[in-house]
Scaffold this motif. Structure first.
Motif, PDB file in Angstrom:
ATOM      1  N   TYR A   3      -9.954  36.447  -9.775  1.00  0.00           N
ATOM      2  CA  TYR A   3     -11.106  35.766 -10.376  1.00  0.00           C
ATOM      3  C   TYR A   3     -10.914  34.250 -10.269  1.00  0.00           C
ATOM      4  N   THR A   4     -12.020  33.521 -10.334  1.00  0.00           N
ATOM      5  CA  THR A   4     -11.949  32.068 -10.495  1.00  0.00           C
ATOM      6  C   THR A   4     -12.726  31.711 -11.752  1.00  0.00           C
ATOM      7  N   LEU A   5     -12.017  31.081 -12.685  1.00  0.00           N
ATOM      8  CA  LEU A   5     -12.647  30.691 -13.951  1.00  0.00           C
ATOM      9  C   LEU A   5     -12.877  29.189 -13.952  1.00  0.00           C
ATOM     10  N   TYR A   6     -14.143  28.806 -14.120  1.00  0.00           N
ATOM     11  CA  TYR A   6     -14.488  27.392 -14.288  1.00  0.00           C
ATOM     12  C   TYR A   6     -14.524  27.100 -15.777  1.00  0.00           C
ATOM     13  N   GLY A  12     -15.662  26.604 -24.098  1.00  0.00           N
ATOM     14  CA  GLY A  12     -15.997  28.034 -24.177  1.00  0.00           C
ATOM     15  C   GLY A  12     -15.278  28.920 -23.176  1.00  0.00           C
ATOM     16  N   SER A  13     -14.611  28.315 -22.217  1.00  0.00           N
ATOM     17  CA  SER A  13     -13.826  29.087 -21.244  1.00  0.00           C
ATOM     18  C   SER A  13     -12.560  29.661 -21.878  1.00  0.00           C
ATOM     19  N   VAL A  14     -12.163  29.146 -23.062  1.00  0.00           N
ATOM     20  CA  VAL A  14     -10.910  29.601 -23.685  1.00  0.00           C
ATOM     21  C   VAL A  14     -10.917  31.117 -23.898  1.00  0.00           C
ATOM     22  N   CYS A  15     -12.038  31.644 -24.379  1.00  0.00           N
ATOM     23  CA  CYS A  15     -12.064  33.091 -24.679  1.00  0.00           C
ATOM     24  C   CYS A  15     -11.948  33.917 -23.395  1.00  0.00           C
ATOM     25  N   ILE A  16     -12.475  33.397 -22.293  1.00  0.00           N
ATOM     26  CA  ILE A  16     -12.393  34.147 -21.034  1.00  0.00           C
ATOM     27  C   ILE A  16     -10.979  34.049 -20.459  1.00  0.00           C
ATOM     28  N   GLU A  17     -10.386  32.865 -20.589  1.00  0.00           N
ATOM     29  CA  GLU A  17      -8.985  32.707 -20.166  1.00  0.00           C
ATOM     30  C   GLU A  17      -8.114  33.710 -20.937  1.00  0.00           C
ATOM     31  N   LEU A  44     -20.650  21.348 -11.360  1.00  0.00           N
ATOM     32  CA  LEU A  44     -20.712  22.557 -12.182  1.00  0.00           C
ATOM     33  C   LEU A  44     -22.047  23.285 -11.995  1.00  0.00           C
ATOM     34  N   LYS A  45     -23.141  22.492 -11.861  1.00  0.00           N
ATOM     35  CA  LYS A  45     -24.459  23.128 -11.700  1.00  0.00           C
ATOM     36  C   LYS A  45     -24.562  23.890 -10.378  1.00  0.00           C
ATOM     37  N   ALA A  46     -23.726  23.524  -9.411  1.00  0.00           N
ATOM     38  CA  ALA A  46     -23.721  24.277  -8.153  1.00  0.00           C
ATOM     39  C   ALA A  46     -23.164  25.687  -8.386  1.00  0.00           C
ATOM     40  N   ILE A  47     -22.341  25.834  -9.420  1.00  0.00           N
ATOM     41  CA  ILE A  47     -21.775  27.149  -9.757  1.00  0.00           C
ATOM     42  C   ILE A  47     -22.645  27.836 -10.805  1.00  0.00           C
ATOM     43  N   ASN A  48     -22.923  27.097 -11.898  1.00  0.00           N
ATOM     44  CA  ASN A  48     -23.766  27.619 -12.980  1.00  0.00           C
ATOM     45  C   ASN A  48     -24.925  26.647 -13.189  1.00  0.00           C
ATOM     46  N   PRO A  49     -26.132  27.031 -12.780  1.00  0.00           N
ATOM     47  CA  PRO A  49     -27.271  26.114 -12.888  1.00  0.00           C
ATOM     48  C   PRO A  49     -27.520  25.628 -14.317  1.00  0.00           C
ATOM     49  N   ALA A  50     -26.999  26.352 -15.317  1.00  0.00           N
ATOM     50  CA  ALA A  50     -27.153  25.887 -16.707  1.00  0.00           C
ATOM     51  C   ALA A  50     -26.212  24.722 -17.012  1.00  0.00           C
ATOM     52  N   GLY A  51     -25.277  24.449 -16.101  1.00  0.00           N
ATOM     53  CA  GLY A  51     -24.359  23.323 -16.300  1.00  0.00           C
ATOM     54  C   GLY A  51     -23.382  23.559 -17.439  1.00  0.00           C
ATOM     55  N   VAL A  53     -19.880  25.817 -19.152  1.00  0.00           N
ATOM     56  CA  VAL A  53     -18.727  26.699 -18.988  1.00  0.00           C
ATOM     57  C   VAL A  53     -18.703  27.636 -20.188  1.00  0.00           C
ATOM     58  N   PRO A  54     -18.183  28.861 -20.000  1.00  0.00           N
ATOM     59  CA  PRO A  54     -17.481  29.375 -18.840  1.00  0.00           C
ATOM     60  C   PRO A  54     -18.415  29.844 -17.727  1.00  0.00           C
ATOM     61  N   ALA A  55     -17.863  29.794 -16.493  1.00  0.00           N
ATOM     62  CA  ALA A  55     -18.482  30.479 -15.357  1.00  0.00           C
ATOM     63  C   ALA A  55     -17.339  31.189 -14.645  1.00  0.00           C
ATOM     64  N   LEU A  56     -17.591  32.423 -14.281  1.00  0.00           N
ATOM     65  CA  LEU A  56     -16.514  33.236 -13.703  1.00  0.00           C
ATOM     66  C   LEU A  56     -16.968  33.807 -12.370  1.00  0.00           C
ATOM     67  N   ILE A  57     -16.190  33.525 -11.325  1.00  0.00           N
ATOM     68  CA  ILE A  57     -16.460  34.169 -10.030  1.00  0.00           C
ATOM     69  C   ILE A  57     -15.632  35.448  -9.974  1.00  0.00           C
ATOM     70  N   LEU A  58     -16.322  36.548  -9.752  1.00  0.00           N
ATOM     71  CA  LEU A  58     -15.669  37.858  -9.730  1.00  0.00           C
ATOM     72  C   LEU A  58     -15.001  38.083  -8.373  1.00  0.00           C
ATOM     73  N   PRO A  59     -14.091  39.050  -8.307  1.00  0.00           N
ATOM     74  CA  PRO A  59     -13.409  39.306  -7.034  1.00  0.00           C
ATOM     75  C   PRO A  59     -14.375  39.596  -5.875  1.00  0.00           C
ATOM     76  N   ASP A  60     -15.581  40.108  -6.163  1.00  0.00           N
ATOM     77  CA  ASP A  60     -16.518  40.377  -5.056  1.00  0.00           C
ATOM     78  C   ASP A  60     -17.460  39.196  -4.814  1.00  0.00           C
ATOM     79  N   ASP A  61     -17.110  38.024  -5.395  1.00  0.00           N
ATOM     80  CA  ASP A  61     -17.847  36.764  -5.199  1.00  0.00           C
ATOM     81  C   ASP A  61     -19.128  36.641  -6.017  1.00  0.00           C
TER      82      ASP A  61
END
Ligand SMILES: N[C@@H](CCC(=O)N[C@@H](CS)C(=O)NCC(=O)O)C(=O)O
Length: 213
Positions: A3-6, A12-17, A44-51, A53-61
């Motif tokens: 995974y890739t965690l932004y 808010g990414s702490v809980c996903i980490e 960040l908006k290129a990954i999550n348009p809401a700008g 975090v967290p945003a998570l890229i899953l293993p299947d992209d």
């Protein structure tokens, strides 16, 4: 492939980490500051348009956003980690109910503090808006506390730590801080203390938060 965690320390990414660590998933952490300068926000908006975090890229992209959705997804994806009640478990309804309560009712009060101009353009209203958001958050913590008061513990859903505990523990570190949280929600605070005593959580917390001592 993992995974890739932004995210950003303390955000808010702490809980996903913490969830990724608890389930033993392989992941890379990429620093992304939602409250940073224009270039940070553009990236960040290129990954999550809401700008946000967290945003998570899953293993299947595929990309997942929304902290509660990600927590539910990870808890279900790794049943062997036992950090979420199974779909047919008795505690499942409470797990979903309060995760979503935290996401929709409580997190949204922090969204206001992250950018009050998005809610009222006149900056003279912002002190009042922020004070009201704080009061509203305290009332919501107390409402949730009343639902858990007298439960056996040590965690919110009983003997096992769940991702609901992790979510509440993360937010308990945010404004206006632990002392106010403990006084508004003593029963929740006791589950938070049990959660923070878990060695996996303690390590993630040490990377993200100042000591509360
Ligand atoms: N509904 C989103 C909210 C995420 C959120 O508000 N994250 C904060 C950091 S803790 C953020 O990115 N704030 C910047 C903004 O709202 O523009 C979720 O649950 O993931």
């Amino acid at each position: 492939m993992g995974y890739t965690l932004y995210g950003k320390a303390g955000f808010g990414s702490v809980c996903i980490e913490a969830a990724l660590e608890l389930v033993g998933a392989d992941y890379e952490f990429v620093e992304a500051d939602p409250l940073g300068d224009a270039a940070d926000q553009r990236r960040l908006k290129a990954i999550n348009p809401a700008g946000q975090v967290p945003a998570l890229i899953l293993p299947d992209d595929r990309i997942m956003t929304e902290s509660a959705a990600i927590l539910i997804w990870l808890g279900d994806r790794y049943p062997q980690a036992d950090v979420a009640p199974a779909p047919d478990a008795a505690e499942r309804s409470e797990y979903l109910r309060w995760l979503l309560f935290c996401a929709s009712s409580i997190y949204s009060t922090f969204t206001l503090t992250d950018g009050p101009d998005r809610f009222h353009p006149d900056s003279r209203t912002h002190d009042t808006l922020l004070a009201n958001a704080n009061t509203r958050r305290t009332d919501l913590w107390t409402l949730m506390n009343d639902a858990f008061d007298g439960m056996p513990g040590p965690f919110l859903l009983g003997e096992r730590l769940s991702l609901l505990d992790v979510y509440v523990a993360m937010m308990s570190r945010w404004d206006p801080g632990r002392a106010a949280f403990a006084s508004a929600a003593p029963a929740l605070c006791s589950a938070v203390e049990a959660t923070e005593a878990d060695p996996v959580i303690a390590e993630v917390w040490a990377r993200n938060f100042q000591s509360e001592a």
